[in-house]
Write an enzyme that holds these catalytic residues in place. Sequence first.
Site, PDB file in Angstrom:
ATOM      1  CG  ASN A 100      -0.249   0.226   2.517  1.00 23.62           C
ATOM      2  OD1 ASN A 100       0.974   0.201   2.576  1.00 23.62           O
ATOM      3  ND2 ASN A 100      -1.001   0.444   3.580  1.00 23.62           N
ATOM      4  CE1 TYR A 104       6.527  -3.927  13.672  1.00 25.81           C
ATOM      5  CE2 TYR A 104       7.964  -4.391  15.543  1.00 25.81           C
ATOM      6  CZ  TYR A 104       7.694  -4.467  14.191  1.00 25.81           C
ATOM      7  OH  TYR A 104       8.585  -5.112  13.351  1.00 25.81           O
ATOM      8  CE  LYS A 143       5.353  -7.321  12.612  1.00 29.67           C
ATOM      9  NZ  LYS A 143       5.459  -7.874  11.262  1.00 29.67           N
ATOM     10  CE1 TYR A 163      -6.980 -17.508  11.189  1.00 34.93           C
ATOM     11  CE2 TYR A 163      -7.512 -18.674   9.162  1.00 34.93           C
ATOM     12  CZ  TYR A 163      -7.760 -17.651  10.061  1.00 34.93           C
ATOM     13  OH  TYR A 163      -8.785 -16.776   9.823  1.00 34.93           O
ATOM     14  NE  ARG A 196      13.547   0.309  10.220  1.00 34.01           N
ATOM     15  CZ  ARG A 196      13.080  -0.679   9.500  1.00 34.01           C
ATOM     16  NH1 ARG A 196      13.024  -1.887   9.990  1.00 34.01           N
ATOM     17  NH2 ARG A 196      12.666  -0.465   8.263  1.00 34.01           N
TER      18      ARG A 196
HETATM   19  P1  NAD Z   1       9.306  -1.434   5.700  1.00 38.40           P
HETATM   20  O1  NAD Z   1       8.505  -0.414   6.410  1.00 38.40           O
HETATM   21  O2  NAD Z   1      10.395  -0.965   4.799  1.00 38.40           O
HETATM   22  O3  NAD Z   1       8.361  -2.395   4.848  1.00 38.40           O
HETATM   23  C1  NAD Z   1       7.035  -2.673   5.165  1.00 38.40           C
HETATM   24  C2  NAD Z   1       6.224  -2.645   3.887  1.00 38.40           C
HETATM   25  O4  NAD Z   1       4.862  -2.982   4.179  1.00 38.40           O
HETATM   26  C3  NAD Z   1       6.200  -1.259   3.235  1.00 38.40           C
HETATM   27  O5  NAD Z   1       6.443  -1.382   1.856  1.00 38.40           O
HETATM   28  C4  NAD Z   1       4.787  -0.755   3.519  1.00 38.40           C
HETATM   29  O6  NAD Z   1       4.340   0.176   2.554  1.00 38.40           O
HETATM   30  C5  NAD Z   1       3.999  -2.052   3.513  1.00 38.40           C
HETATM   31  N1  NAD Z   1       2.747  -1.987   4.284  1.00 38.40           N
HETATM   32  C6  NAD Z   1       2.567  -1.490   5.527  1.00 38.40           C
HETATM   33  N2  NAD Z   1       1.273  -1.640   5.910  1.00 38.40           N
HETATM   34  C7  NAD Z   1       0.639  -2.249   4.871  1.00 38.40           C
HETATM   35  C8  NAD Z   1      -0.691  -2.660   4.644  1.00 38.40           C
HETATM   36  N3  NAD Z   1      -1.650  -2.469   5.564  1.00 38.40           N
HETATM   37  N4  NAD Z   1      -1.001  -3.257   3.467  1.00 38.40           N
HETATM   38  C9  NAD Z   1      -0.054  -3.435   2.514  1.00 38.40           C
HETATM   39  N5  NAD Z   1       1.228  -3.053   2.668  1.00 38.40           N
HETATM   40  C10 NAD Z   1       1.564  -2.469   3.829  1.00 38.40           C
HETATM   41  O7  NAD Z   1       9.886  -2.413   6.831  1.00 38.40           O
HETATM   42  P2  NAD Z   1      10.852  -3.674   6.706  1.00 38.40           P
HETATM   43  O8  NAD Z   1      12.011  -3.401   7.570  1.00 38.40           O
HETATM   44  O9  NAD Z   1      11.069  -4.038   5.285  1.00 38.40           O
HETATM   45  O10 NAD Z   1       9.981  -4.789   7.441  1.00 38.40           O
HETATM   46  C11 NAD Z   1       9.290  -5.806   6.731  1.00 38.40           C
HETATM   47  C12 NAD Z   1       8.676  -6.782   7.719  1.00 38.40           C
HETATM   48  O11 NAD Z   1       9.686  -7.377   8.525  1.00 38.40           O
HETATM   49  C13 NAD Z   1       7.679  -6.114   8.680  1.00 38.40           C
HETATM   50  O12 NAD Z   1       6.602  -6.985   8.886  1.00 38.40           O
HETATM   51  C14 NAD Z   1       8.482  -5.964   9.944  1.00 38.40           C
HETATM   52  O13 NAD Z   1       7.654  -5.974  11.089  1.00 38.40           O
HETATM   53  C15 NAD Z   1       9.383  -7.183   9.890  1.00 38.40           C
HETATM   54  N6  NAD Z   1      10.596  -6.973  10.688  1.00 38.40           N
HETATM   55  C16 NAD Z   1      11.571  -6.136  10.248  1.00 38.40           C
HETATM   56  C17 NAD Z   1      12.691  -5.931  11.027  1.00 38.40           C
HETATM   57  C18 NAD Z   1      13.819  -5.024  10.594  1.00 38.40           C
HETATM   58  O14 NAD Z   1      14.762  -4.837  11.353  1.00 38.40           O
HETATM   59  N7  NAD Z   1      13.839  -4.472   9.405  1.00 38.40           N
HETATM   60  C19 NAD Z   1      12.813  -6.574  12.267  1.00 38.40           C
HETATM   61  C20 NAD Z   1      11.782  -7.398  12.670  1.00 38.40           C
HETATM   62  C21 NAD Z   1      10.682  -7.609  11.869  1.00 38.40           C
HETATM   63  N1  UDP Z   2      18.316   5.060  18.389  1.00 34.87           N
HETATM   64  C1  UDP Z   2      19.215   6.084  18.608  1.00 34.87           C
HETATM   65  N2  UDP Z   2      19.245   7.116  17.729  1.00 34.87           N
HETATM   66  C2  UDP Z   2      18.451   7.174  16.634  1.00 34.87           C
HETATM   67  C3  UDP Z   2      17.537   6.101  16.398  1.00 34.87           C
HETATM   68  C4  UDP Z   2      17.494   5.071  17.312  1.00 34.87           C
HETATM   69  O1  UDP Z   2      19.983   6.072  19.580  1.00 34.87           O
HETATM   70  O2  UDP Z   2      18.556   8.150  15.867  1.00 34.87           O
HETATM   71  C5  UDP Z   2      18.301   3.932  19.339  1.00 34.87           C
HETATM   72  C6  UDP Z   2      16.912   3.519  19.838  1.00 34.87           C
HETATM   73  O3  UDP Z   2      16.534   4.278  20.969  1.00 34.87           O
HETATM   74  C7  UDP Z   2      17.147   2.054  20.162  1.00 34.87           C
HETATM   75  C8  UDP Z   2      18.186   1.603  19.117  1.00 34.87           C
HETATM   76  O4  UDP Z   2      18.788   2.803  18.645  1.00 34.87           O
HETATM   77  O5  UDP Z   2      17.711   1.924  21.432  1.00 34.87           O
HETATM   78  C9  UDP Z   2      17.569   0.840  17.943  1.00 34.87           C
HETATM   79  O6  UDP Z   2      16.494   1.612  17.451  1.00 34.87           O
HETATM   80  P1  UDP Z   2      15.680   1.212  16.136  1.00 34.87           P
HETATM   81  O7  UDP Z   2      14.553   2.183  16.033  1.00 34.87           O
HETATM   82  O8  UDP Z   2      16.597   1.085  14.987  1.00 34.87           O
HETATM   83  O9  UDP Z   2      15.148  -0.260  16.429  1.00 34.87           O
HETATM   84  P2  UDP Z   2      14.397  -0.951  17.669  1.00 34.87           P
HETATM   85  O10 UDP Z   2      14.389  -0.017  18.842  1.00 34.87           O
HETATM   86  O11 UDP Z   2      13.028  -1.231  17.162  1.00 34.87           O
HETATM   87  O12 UDP Z   2      15.204  -2.152  17.928  1.00 34.87           O
END
Ligand code: NAD
Ligand code: UDP
Length: 311
Positions: free
Chosen positions: A33, A144, A148, A158, A185
């Site tokens: 989306n 979040y 999850k 399921y 991030r």
């Molecule tokens: P991201 O935000 O770059 O990607 C998420 C994608 O989902 C985006 O393209 C967004 O537009 C789409 N999206 C959001 N809500 C939607 C909806 N209702 N319908 C259709 N599309 C939708 O984030 P990412 O880092 O690529 O994460 C991808 C997945 O992996 C997520 O589910 C996230 O929770 C999970 N995840 C990521 C990390 C990480 O460190 N990157 C860690 C743990 C879990």
């Molecule tokens: N963080 C930080 N400066 C930033 C962004 C994040 O110090 O500009 C810290 C944040 O508070 C956390 C860690 O970095 O302790 C990782 O943050 P991120 O948002 O990447 O991931 P998450 O907290 O979901 O693991």
Amino acid sequence: MKKILVTGGAGFIGSHLCERLLKDGNEVICLDNYFTGSKSNIIHLIDNPYFELVRHDITMPFFIEVDEIYNLACPASPVHYQYNPIKTIKTSVMGSINMLGLAKRIKAKILQASTSEVYGDPDIHPQPETYWGNVNPIGSRSCYDEGKRCAESLFVNYHKQNNVRIKIVRIFNTYGPNMHPNDGRVISNFIVQALQNKPITIYGDGTQTRSFQYVDDLVEGLIRMMNTDDSVTGPVNIGNPGEFTMIELAEKILSLTGSKSTIEYYPLPEDDPTQRKPDISLAKKVLDNWNPEIDLEQGLIKTINYFKNKI
Ligand code: NAD
Ligand code: UDP
């Protein structure tokens, strides 16, 4: 050739997954989306006749015939998932129900991108899959985390009730090219700040830890998980156990970019976990000796080069 649906396919991780699945000879339908994702992440795939792009929101039902579903749709950065917390919960809960209903009807395998956030602020370190977590159900991260966690429950039920072929992976902090420069991030923030010689924003005292995984290692783990036999349902942690404080991360990025940035300290966001590190023994066992190959320095160099061209 398998037909594969990737929800959230235009996002950071989804775009890498779509590219890899196409390279492996599959047909890929990318659904998004565009809340946090972008067409620019997958524009290079659009001319591929085996790639299809669908603008859709997974909180609404979606009908298609595929062999496998990777359910990645969900904003992942705290800034983005807290922007509209109710929508974040709907995406995890209603989105999972819609995708599981689809998987049930068409008998597809379905993988859920869960997260290390299900462990909350963990009091067991490193975190094994058997740990139930320490999540504040009413805090600012709960939209979040609890979304999850509920999605994991939906997947498991399921499977038990309707024999849906599920795979749950708990992804630990992942980084790499295609992260949005304003994603919020820590790795994208620090790299963009360093490249622009702006102050590096450390939240709290910077002693909190995270374990950072390069995106290619994650994609390899996701595909191996999808290819396990039906008895392997997860959850399985996928992450890189290398653990760093935010101060160490800032110093590494400053030295790799040769930046003149200074470090500035800001308040720690509510419920920010103090430590995080995956126990990956289960992943090694069930994913054919999967092991992260790219260490933090190598991954940061690739990511810094990406952002140099991007900004
Ligand atoms: P991201 O935000 O770059 O990607 C998420 C994608 O989902 C985006 O393209 C967004 O537009 C789409 N999206 C959001 N809500 C939607 C909806 N209702 N319908 C259709 N599309 C939708 O984030 P990412 O880092 O690529 O994460 C991808 C997945 O992996 C997520 O589910 C996230 O929770 C999970 N995840 C990521 C990390 C990480 O460190 N990157 C860690 C743990 C879990
Ligand atoms: N963080 C930080 N400066 C930033 C962004 C994040 O110090 O500009 C810290 C944040 O508070 C956390 C860690 O970095 O302790 C990782 O943050 P991120 O948002 O990447 O991931 P998450 O907290 O979901 O693991």
